[in-house]
Design an enzyme around this catalytic site. Sequence first.
Site, mmCIF file in Angstrom:
data_model
loop_
_atom_site.group_PDB
_atom_site.id
_atom_site.type_symbol
_atom_site.label_atom_id
_atom_site.label_comp_id
_atom_site.label_asym_id
_atom_site.label_seq_id
_atom_site.Cartn_x
_atom_site.Cartn_y
_atom_site.Cartn_z
ATOM 1 N N SER A 42 -66.330 37.970 -5.653
ATOM 2 C CA SER A 42 -66.598 38.563 -4.343
ATOM 3 C C SER A 42 -65.329 39.099 -3.674
ATOM 4 C CB SER A 42 -67.208 37.471 -3.452
ATOM 5 O OG SER A 42 -66.979 37.719 -2.092
ATOM 6 N N GLY A 43 -65.422 40.323 -3.177
ATOM 7 C CA GLY A 43 -64.289 40.907 -2.449
ATOM 8 C C GLY A 43 -63.996 40.128 -1.178
ATOM 9 N N LEU A 44 -65.072 39.736 -0.483
ATOM 10 C CA LEU A 44 -64.888 38.962 0.747
ATOM 11 C C LEU A 44 -64.166 37.652 0.447
ATOM 12 C CD1 LEU A 44 -65.433 38.302 3.746
ATOM 13 C CD2 LEU A 44 -67.651 37.377 3.028
ATOM 14 N N ASP A 54 -61.221 41.651 4.537
ATOM 15 C CA ASP A 54 -62.003 42.339 3.497
ATOM 16 C C ASP A 54 -61.953 43.851 3.762
ATOM 17 O OD1 ASP A 54 -63.707 42.809 1.389
ATOM 18 O OD2 ASP A 54 -65.514 42.090 2.401
ATOM 19 N N ASP A 81 -66.892 42.576 -7.643
ATOM 20 C CA ASP A 81 -67.180 43.368 -6.456
ATOM 21 C C ASP A 81 -66.002 44.333 -6.304
ATOM 22 O OD1 ASP A 81 -67.485 44.365 -3.931
ATOM 23 O OD2 ASP A 81 -67.331 42.425 -2.903
ATOM 24 N N ASP A 83 -65.615 46.963 -4.497
ATOM 25 C CA ASP A 83 -65.592 47.732 -3.245
ATOM 26 C C ASP A 83 -65.951 49.197 -3.517
ATOM 27 O OD1 ASP A 83 -64.980 45.396 -1.957
ATOM 28 O OD2 ASP A 83 -62.835 45.775 -1.812
ATOM 29 N N GLU A 110 -69.535 50.337 -4.132
ATOM 30 C CA GLU A 110 -70.400 50.630 -2.988
ATOM 31 C C GLU A 110 -70.107 52.018 -2.437
ATOM 32 O OE1 GLU A 110 -68.850 47.045 -1.228
ATOM 33 O OE2 GLU A 110 -68.086 48.138 0.518
ATOM 34 N N LYS A 116 -62.530 50.113 2.768
ATOM 35 C CA LYS A 116 -63.843 49.693 3.262
ATOM 36 C C LYS A 116 -63.721 48.563 4.278
ATOM 37 C CE LYS A 116 -65.227 46.110 2.091
ATOM 38 N NZ LYS A 116 -66.083 45.524 1.032
ATOM 39 N N ASN A 118 -66.136 45.034 5.531
ATOM 40 C CA ASN A 118 -67.277 44.227 5.120
ATOM 41 C C ASN A 118 -68.550 44.722 5.815
ATOM 42 O OD1 ASN A 118 -69.148 41.646 5.534
ATOM 43 N ND2 ASN A 118 -67.920 41.366 3.687
ATOM 44 N N SER A 119 -69.643 44.711 5.073
ATOM 45 C CA SER A 119 -70.912 45.278 5.558
ATOM 46 C C SER A 119 -71.460 44.556 6.785
ATOM 47 C CB SER A 119 -71.953 45.224 4.442
ATOM 48 O OG SER A 119 -71.484 45.929 3.329
ATOM 49 N N ARG A 155 -73.911 50.181 -5.397
ATOM 50 C CA ARG A 155 -74.455 49.513 -4.204
ATOM 51 C C ARG A 155 -74.743 50.538 -3.116
ATOM 52 N NH1 ARG A 155 -71.053 44.614 -1.541
ATOM 53 N NH2 ARG A 155 -71.281 45.124 0.655
ATOM 54 N N HIS A 186 -78.481 46.680 -0.401
ATOM 55 C CA HIS A 186 -77.941 45.681 0.521
ATOM 56 C C HIS A 186 -78.620 45.795 1.880
ATOM 57 C CE1 HIS A 186 -75.322 42.502 1.311
ATOM 58 N NE2 HIS A 186 -74.226 43.124 1.674
#
Length: 297
Positions: A42-44, A54, A81, A83, A110, A116, A118-119, A155, A186
């Site tokens: 996970s990037g986060l 992130d 991930d 990104d 994504e 980027k 975080n979403s 994504r 997502h």
Amino acid sequence: MKKTTRLREMISSKNPDFIMEAHNGLSAKIVEEAGFKGIWASGLSISASLGVRDNNEASWTQVLDVLEFMSDATSIPILLDGDTGYGNFNNARRLVKKLEQRNIAGVCIEDKLFPKTNSFINGESQPLADVEEFCGKIKAMKDTQQDDDFVVVTRVEAFIAGWGLNEALRRAEAYRQAGADAILIHSKRSDITEIEAFMKEWNGRHPVVIVPTKYYATPTHRFHELGVNLVIWANHNVRASIDAMKKISRQIYQEKSLIGVEGNVATVDEIFRLQGVEELQAAEKKYLPSKKVPGDH
Ligand code: SPV
Ligand code: MG
């Protein structure tokens, strides 16, 4: 079976498969020991564990270094991930080359812009990538991979950015046609309505991956009923470790003693076991000269 082939089988599994977040060699090993068939890098979580945001504050080669430890510590496939692919098509295809060298089974990119965010932070304000540009990136990645089974997941962030179902479907279809191996759809809603709407219209066209961090209360059998292929439990090891580290640091600080904590933490022997100390001891017997008694020649 190769790690890439195993991940490829997982993304097309009719009974959804599950992969679990890890963010370093230790957590990756723990995920494998728990029984998971795959790991979400996970990037986060990787950025958080490095103490940064992130937002691509960790450079992509710093992420690669972490991945190398994760890959070396485990035998199950890792999905990175990735990104946005850390730039344009050229950066993304170089990423694929470097991931294959490290035996990483796949990468998810994504459709946002580098750097980027975080979403789950102000998603509506996040610009989306141009579809044509993103499709070129997908093609460049697929053209670069040496192993046919290396997986590129794309994504779709249309729901995150508030662009709605039609835009999500339009993008997913474009990415499918550009050669993506699976679509990650997502959603930041606390219910599963967006995912349900997407799955109904998508109608099993191509494998689908989901990340139910925000709609965690949805029973897992719903994912199966909807035809989801792969589920990512995206950040729960880093979240668990934050709680555990806060608790132990506070307690030791306050009590100025280890007496109250010893029974509540992993033993030092458990660290050694996870590090594979036994293997080194056996190797030492095999490769080091046997100990000589003083006076022997
Ligand atoms: C991550 O784990 O870094 C992800 C998933 O990208 S999420 O944080 O849910 O966007
Ligand atoms: Mg991420």
